[in-house]
Design an enzyme around this catalytic site. Structure first.
Site, PDB file in Angstrom:
ATOM      1  N   ASN A 130      -3.752  15.911  -1.879  1.00  0.00           N
ATOM      2  CA  ASN A 130      -3.268  16.374  -0.715  1.00  0.00           C
ATOM      3  C   ASN A 130      -3.081  17.215   0.053  1.00  0.00           C
ATOM      4  O   ASN A 130      -2.798  17.379   1.345  1.00  0.00           O
ATOM      5  CB  ASN A 130      -1.405  16.135  -0.927  1.00  0.00           C
ATOM      6  CG  ASN A 130      -0.331  14.763  -1.203  1.00  0.00           C
ATOM      7  OD1 ASN A 130      -0.419  14.443   0.335  1.00  0.00           O
ATOM      8  ND2 ASN A 130      -0.792  14.689  -2.403  1.00  0.00           N
ATOM      9  N   LYS A 163       0.495  -1.300   0.171  1.00  0.00           N
ATOM     10  CA  LYS A 163       0.175  -0.261   0.262  1.00  0.00           C
ATOM     11  C   LYS A 163       0.835   1.073  -0.203  1.00  0.00           C
ATOM     12  O   LYS A 163       2.371   1.242   0.301  1.00  0.00           O
ATOM     13  CB  LYS A 163      -1.245  -0.309   1.182  1.00  0.00           C
ATOM     14  CG  LYS A 163      -0.936   0.173   2.585  1.00  0.00           C
ATOM     15  CD  LYS A 163      -0.391   1.156   3.802  1.00  0.00           C
ATOM     16  CE  LYS A 163      -0.812   2.599   2.857  1.00  0.00           C
ATOM     17  NZ  LYS A 163      -0.731   4.228   2.961  1.00  0.00           N
ATOM     18  N   THR A 186       5.447   6.574   2.818  1.00  0.00           N
ATOM     19  CA  THR A 186       4.415   6.156   3.531  1.00  0.00           C
ATOM     20  C   THR A 186       3.596   4.764   3.064  1.00  0.00           C
ATOM     21  O   THR A 186       2.738   4.583   1.959  1.00  0.00           O
ATOM     22  CB  THR A 186       3.187   6.952   3.683  1.00  0.00           C
ATOM     23  OG1 THR A 186       3.938   7.585   4.629  1.00  0.00           O
ATOM     24  CG2 THR A 186       1.985   6.154   4.481  1.00  0.00           C
TER      25      THR A 186
END
Lengths: 408, 408
Positions: B403, B182, B193
Site C-alpha cells: 500500500n 477481484k 474495491t
C-alpha cells in the site's frame, strides 16, 4: 524515531509544590529497569480521573474508580509498567487492592487514598510480591524533581519520555503545571494504553476538577488515534495540590478560563506526544474537519480518515493518494453527505472540491506537502459550522514489526 | 502469497449458457496487459446488482444504478481495471456513459442495457479513447469459455484469479453457477474495491433476483474485511440467463431454497477468496461471534476483532496474544456487556472465560493454533442466541509495502 517530539531540558521541568515522586526497579517483567513509580500528593489535594470505556476494564482501573468514589482524599499513586493486570479477574482485583494496602501502610494512610495504575502485557498475573518488595525503595527516594525520571519509568514501547512543564501567570499568581504521559500503541480515544498524569499547584475544588478532567480529556487524550484500539487500562489523572495561593471554586471565577486553557494545552501536548512517538510513526498528521453539522459527524469523518490503513500507508510513502482520503470521507457514515459540497486541502494546497480533483491541483504540490514530517489534512463538509480536530500518525513497516514482536 | 486459495482446473470451470466473455488490452494504465472485459448476456437475462454505500460513489456505480433502474433489460457488462473512474465528477460520469454508448452501438443494443465497472486508482481521468478503441477486439473474441481469462483480466493488486464454478442439481434439473471476483485491499463490508460477478443459467424472476442479490451480498461480500476501508466502486452483480429449463418466480417455489443456498455458497466462496488473497495476507481468519442478542451486536464484536491492527499483527506473528482479542471485544461498543459471561476459543482451545484466562489454558496450545494458516476465533457473549461470522486476514509487513508502493 519519534516525530518532532520535544523533550524539555531538565532546567525547564518545574516541580509542582505538593507532589513528590519516587522510583524503583521492581523487576515486574524485566530486570534492571525502573518500572515502579510512586507519586505522593500533599494532604488536601484535589484529584480527578478519566478512565477507559473498554468493557474489559483492567483491575487497577476498577480500583481507581472505587477509591475515587470513596472520597477519602487521594494521597498517593502507584504505577507499574511491564504488566497491565488486565483480564486477570478476581485475583487481579485482589492484587491491585493489595498493592494499595501495602503502599498505604508504608505511608500511614488508608488504602482508599491510593490509586493504582498498570500498563504492559495483558492476561498475565501481576507479580504482587516483587512490586510490594520494591515499594520501600521507591518511597525512600521520593523527591520533587523526579518528574523526568518518572516520565522514563512509566514507558513501555515508548521510545521517548513524554513530559510537559510550564509556569503560567493567572491573575497576579504564577502557578506551575507539569505532567507526563506514556503510550505508543493501542491508542484510540476513550482511551488508549495510555497513562497521563497532570499536576498543578493551583487549588481547584474537587467537584470542579472532576468536571474539568472530563472536558480536558475530551480535548486531548480523546482526540488521538494510532491504531483504533481502545485499551483496558487507559487513565488520565489530574491533581491540584493547592500549594499555590490561587484557588478556584467554580467556572464563574474569572481565573477559571485561563487556568482551564493552560491545563487543556498541557494535556493536549501530552496527548500529541503519544502520537509523535507512536509505534513506527514517521509523520504527525492533523486531521481537521470543518463545516460539520455537529461534533459527532465531524469526529466520524476525522476518525474515518485518521484510522484508515490505506490513508496511513499513503502518508508513510509520502504519496499524495488523495482518493484514499476522499474514500474514507465517503464511508464515514454521513448518509446524506453531498460530496459536491466537500473540499479537501493537503496543507495549504486545495486538492479536491465538488467531489473531484480541483482543476488547479498539481501532483507536485501534493507531493511537496506529503514529504513534510507534519501534515495537516483539512476537510470541509459544507454542512454547518462545527470544527473538530484529531491527531494521528502514519502506518509503517516498523508498526508491524513492533506489534508482531511485542511479547517476544 | 494467497492463503489456500483454490483455483479450479480449467476442466472444472463450466460455461454458463447465455453468457459470453471477451477480453482485450486497452492500455488503461499499463501496456501489454489485458485490462478490458466485456460480458454479453442473452436477451431475457435477469440482472441485479448491489453497490458500495460509500458517499463518494464512483461514476460507473452511479451509471449502473441508473441503468438498472431504467429496466430495459441488461445485455452487456464492461469492466476495466487500472482506473476506478472515481472522484472524477461530472466528466467521469460522462466517460462512464460514453463507454456504455460505445459498447451499445457495437452490439446494437441501447446504452441503458450496458453496465460499466471500473477498478484501480482514483481521482484520475479514465482514458475513454483507449478503452473504446479496444472494445471491437474484446467483442470479436467473445466466447463462452473465457471465464478464467476474465478472472485474470479484472485483477488489480490481486495475486491470483478468483473463480468458482459448479453444477448443481435442483429438483430434476442440473444448473450451472460460475462467478469471478477481484479485490485485495480496501476491503470492508458495504462493500470494498471489490467486484463480484455471479452468473447462472437458471431462470429467476427479476424482482426475486434483486431480493436475492441483496441478501446474498449480506452473507458473502458484506462479511469480509481486510483493512476496514469501504471503497467507492464496489459492485456485486448477479445474472440469471434462463437458458436452463429451471425457472423460479418466488421464494415459495420449492426449488428456491436449494438454489438460494447454492448461489450463496458460491458468492461466499468468491468473497472469501478475496480475503485469502488479501494484500500481504499469510493467514485466513474466521471470527465467529455466538450468543449475541442480535445481529448488530454480533457484527460489532466480530468487526472490532477482525479490524484491530493489534489482533491482526499478533496473527501475523503467530503470537497467541489473546488479551488483544479480549480488548477488542471490550471496546466493540456493547455498553452493558458482562465480561464475566464471555468465553473465547482459539480453534478448539478454550482460552478465556469469565473475563480472564481460563485456568486450564496452556500457551503451547494457543501457539499450536496460531501457527496454522487457517484460524477460527470463537467468542461467546452469553447474551442471546444469534451467531454471525466475519472473515479476515492477518496484517503483515507486506501489506504496508503493497500500500505504500501502490501508485509507484
Amino acid at each position: 524515531m519519534a516525530v518532532n517530539l520535544y523533550i524539555p531540558p531538565e532546567s525547564q521541568i518545574f516541580p509542582v509544590a505538593g507532589v513528590e515522586i519516587g522510583i524503583a526497579e521492581a523487576g515486574i517483567r524485566k530486570a534492571n529497569r525502573r518500572d515502579l513509580t510512586v507519586f505522593r500528593l500533599a494532604a488536601g489535594s484535589s484529584v480527578a480521573g478519566v478512565f477507559t470505556r473498554n468493557r474489559f476494564r483492567a483491575a487497577p482501573v476498577q480500583v481507581c474508580e472505587a477509591h475515587l468514589a470513596a472520597d477519602r482524599g487521594i494521597r498517593a499513586l502507584v504505577i507499574n509498567t511491564g504488566n497491565a493486570n488486565a483480564g486477570t479477574g478476581q485475583s487481579g482485583l485482589e492484587i491491585a487492592r493489595q498493592t494499595c494496602t501495602a503502599l498505604a501502610s508504608l505511608l500511614d494512610i488508608e488504602a482508599e487514598q491510593v490509586l493504582p495504575f498498570s500498563t504492559g502485557v495483558i492476561l498475565e498475573p501481576l507479580p504482587l510480591d516483587r512490586l510490594v518488595a520494591a515499594l520501600p525503595t521507591a518511597i525512600r527516594g521520593t523527591a520533587a524533581d523526579n518528574w523526568f525520571a518518572a516520565a522514563h519509568s512509566i514507558m513501555t514501547t515508548d521510545t521517548q519520555p513524554k513530559i510537559v512543564s510550564q509556569r503560567v501567570a493567572i491573575g497576579n499568581q504564577t502557578i506551575t503545571i507539569t505532567g507526563i504521559s506514556k503510550g505508543a500503541g493501542m491508542i484510540r480515544p476513550n482511551m488508549a494504553t495510555m497513562l497521563g498524569f497532570l499536576a498543578t499547584d493551583a487549588g481547584i475544588a474537587p467537584d470542579l476538577l472532576k468536571r474539568m478532567a472530563g472536558s480536558i480529556a475530551d480535548r486531548s487524550f480523546n482526540r488521538i488515534t494510532v491504531d483504533g484500539d481502545t485499551s483496558t487500562n487507559d487513565s488520565f489523572i489530574m491533581a491540584a495540590t493547592g500549594a499555590s495561593p490561587l484557588r478556584i471554586e467554580s467556572e464563574s471565577d474569572p481565573q477559571y478560563e485561563p487556568l482551564y486553557r493552560a491545563l487543556t494545552d498541557a494535556a493536549a501536548e501530552l496527548a500529541q506526544k503519544i502520537v509523535r512517538d507512536a509505534e513506527g510513526a514517521t509523520k504527525f498528521i492533523t486531521v481537521r474537519v470543518e463545516q460539520a453539522l455537529n461534533t459527532e459527524e465531524a469526529l466520524k469523518v476525522a476518525y474515518a480518515v485518521a484510522q484508515s490503513p490505506l490513508v496511513k500507508t499513503a502518508f508513510f510513502a509520502s504519496d499524495p493518494n488523495l482518493g484514499r482520503i476522499l474514500c474514507a470521507v465517503g464511508y464515514a457514515g454521513i448518509d446524506d453527505l453531498d460530496v459536491s459540497r466537500t473540499k479537501l486541502w493537503l496543507g495549504d494546497v486545495l486538492v479536491a472540491s465538488r467531489g473531484e480533483r480541483h482543476p488547479d491541483y498539481q501532483e507536485a504540490d501534493g507531493q511537496r506537502v506529503m514529504k513534510e514530517p507534519e501534515i495537516t489534512v483539512r476537510i470541509a463538509l459544507g454542512r454547518g459550522d462545527v470544527t473538530e480536530t484529531v491527531y494521528t500518525c502514519d502506518f509503517s513497516h516498523e508498526y508491524v514489526s513492533i506489534n508482531a514482536d511485542y511479547r517476544s
